[in-house]
Design a protein around this motif. Structure first.
Motif, short mmCIF file in Angstrom:
data_model
loop_
_atom_site.label_atom_id
_atom_site.label_comp_id
_atom_site.label_asym_id
_atom_site.label_seq_id
_atom_site.Cartn_x
_atom_site.Cartn_y
_atom_site.Cartn_z
N ALA A 116 43.36 33.45 48.04
CA ALA A 116 43.67 34.84 47.68
C ALA A 116 43.59 35.05 46.17
CB ALA A 116 45.06 35.21 48.20
N GLU A 117 44.09 34.08 45.40
CA GLU A 117 44.04 34.18 43.95
C GLU A 117 42.61 34.12 43.45
OE1 GLU A 117 45.20 34.40 39.91
OE2 GLU A 117 46.07 35.04 41.81
N ALA A 118 41.80 33.28 44.08
CA ALA A 118 40.39 33.18 43.69
C ALA A 118 39.66 34.50 43.94
CB ALA A 118 39.72 32.05 44.46
N MET A 119 39.91 35.12 45.08
CA MET A 119 39.30 36.41 45.38
C MET A 119 39.75 37.48 44.39
SD MET A 119 37.06 36.68 47.83
CE MET A 119 37.20 38.39 48.38
N ARG A 120 41.04 37.47 44.07
CA ARG A 120 41.56 38.46 43.12
C ARG A 120 40.86 38.32 41.77
NH1 ARG A 120 44.42 39.00 38.88
NH2 ARG A 120 44.75 36.74 38.68
N MET A 121 40.71 37.08 41.30
CA MET A 121 40.07 36.85 40.01
C MET A 121 38.60 37.23 40.04
SD MET A 121 41.49 33.47 38.09
CE MET A 121 40.34 33.87 36.76
N ALA A 122 37.92 36.91 41.14
CA ALA A 122 36.49 37.23 41.25
C ALA A 122 36.26 38.74 41.24
CB ALA A 122 35.92 36.61 42.52
N LEU A 123 37.08 39.47 41.99
CA LEU A 123 36.95 40.93 42.03
C LEU A 123 37.26 41.53 40.65
CD1 LEU A 123 38.69 41.56 45.47
CD2 LEU A 123 36.29 42.05 44.94
N GLU A 124 38.29 41.01 40.01
CA GLU A 124 38.67 41.48 38.68
C GLU A 124 37.56 41.21 37.67
OE1 GLU A 124 41.80 39.70 35.65
OE2 GLU A 124 42.82 40.82 37.24
N TYR A 125 36.96 40.04 37.78
CA TYR A 125 35.87 39.68 36.87
C TYR A 125 34.68 40.63 37.04
CZ TYR A 125 31.92 37.12 34.90
OH TYR A 125 30.80 36.77 34.20
N GLU A 126 34.32 40.92 38.29
CA GLU A 126 33.20 41.82 38.55
C GLU A 126 33.46 43.21 37.95
OE1 GLU A 126 29.96 41.15 40.31
OE2 GLU A 126 30.87 39.50 39.18
N ARG A 127 34.66 43.71 38.14
CA ARG A 127 34.99 45.04 37.59
C ARG A 127 34.94 45.02 36.06
NH1 ARG A 127 39.39 44.53 41.53
NH2 ARG A 127 38.74 45.56 43.47
N SER A 128 35.38 43.92 35.46
CA SER A 128 35.38 43.82 34.00
C SER A 128 33.96 43.82 33.44
CB SER A 128 36.12 42.56 33.55
OG SER A 128 35.36 41.39 33.81
N GLN A 129 32.98 43.44 34.27
CA GLN A 129 31.59 43.41 33.85
C GLN A 129 30.85 44.71 34.18
OE1 GLN A 129 30.43 40.66 32.03
NE2 GLN A 129 32.64 40.31 32.13
N GLY A 130 31.60 45.71 34.67
CA GLY A 130 31.00 47.00 34.95
C GLY A 130 30.35 47.12 36.31
#
Length: 229
Positions: A116-130
């Motif tokens: 769950a933490e890995a998914m949260r970070m991956a989604l957050e990373y994608e949003r941070s890249q636009g």
């Protein structure tokens, strides 16, 4: 210094650094913003180191000049050397298969929390890249479908969460087929060090070509960093 505690200097130091760099086993394509603080600390440390080395160098040159071993008038090779601010070239990460066994010792609850933490970070990373990510893990054989509205780029992302510092990831037969079909549009996001509370994300495009792949059992494939020859 080397493993025996002997201080390396000059050509020996350059040789040791070259050997270390030649043994790098993995080159990540992207790093998460989480590396920012570490990079700042590294630059700060490097700046202090360069200042110390500069002072030592000046004392060394003055000593040579005093002993008449260095020519004056700007003709000396020493006088032509220039010390500049350090520039970060990259991050070297060493990994082994030992930590893979440790992942298997986690409880079901711990594995779910890490995933769950890995998914949260991956989604957050994608949003941070636009980009605009969507969690499709419940209906597809990959985890995130991410689109970049600016460029039209589409990423098919498989996310693997790991408790320790390992960069090894297992794909099921179905996940492997997706990676094989999508190739350069397929990304493997490995989020490691989650158990220590210091998660780091490494993203690899087309991992089947950039990582070593070997079958594990009948329906899984193990991906790990390639060893550079």
């Amino acid at each position: 210094m080397d493993s025996s505690g002997r201080v390396l200097r000059g050509a020996e130091l350059v040789s040791a650094l070259s050997e270390a760099l030649s043994n790098v086993v993995f080159e990540a394509q992207e790093f998460s913003a989480g590396y920012g603080d570490d990079c700042v600390k590294l630059r700060s440390f490097a700046s202090e180191l360069v200042r110390d080395l500069t002072a030592d160098f000046e004392r060394y040159r003055e000593g040579l000049s005093h002993l008449k071993l260095a020519r004056g008038g700007g003709g000396s090779l020493l006088s032509q050397l220039e010390v500049r601010e350090p520039r970060l070239l990259g991050v070297i990460r060493f990994t082994s298969e030992v930590s893979r066994g440790l992942e298997g010792e986690l409880s079901v609850e711990e594995k779910r929390r890490i995933e769950a933490e890995a998914m949260r970070m991956a989604l957050e990373y994608e949003r941070s890249q636009g980009r605009e990510p969507v969690d499709v893990s419940s209906g597809e054989h990959f985890d995130i479908l991410s689109r970049d509205p600016r460029t039209g780029e589409v990423r098919y992302i498989e996310v693997k969460g790991l408790a320790g510092p390992s960069l090894l990831a297992e794909l099921s037969e179905a996940e492997y087929r997706v990676a094989l079909e999508k190739r350069d549009r397929y990304w493997l996001y490995i989020v490691c060090n989650i158990a220590k509370g210091e998660p780091q994300l490494v993203a690899v495009q087309d991992p089947l070509s950039k990582m070593s792949v070997s079958p594990v059992g009948a329906v899984k494939y193990l991906l790990k960093p390639k060893v550079q020859s």
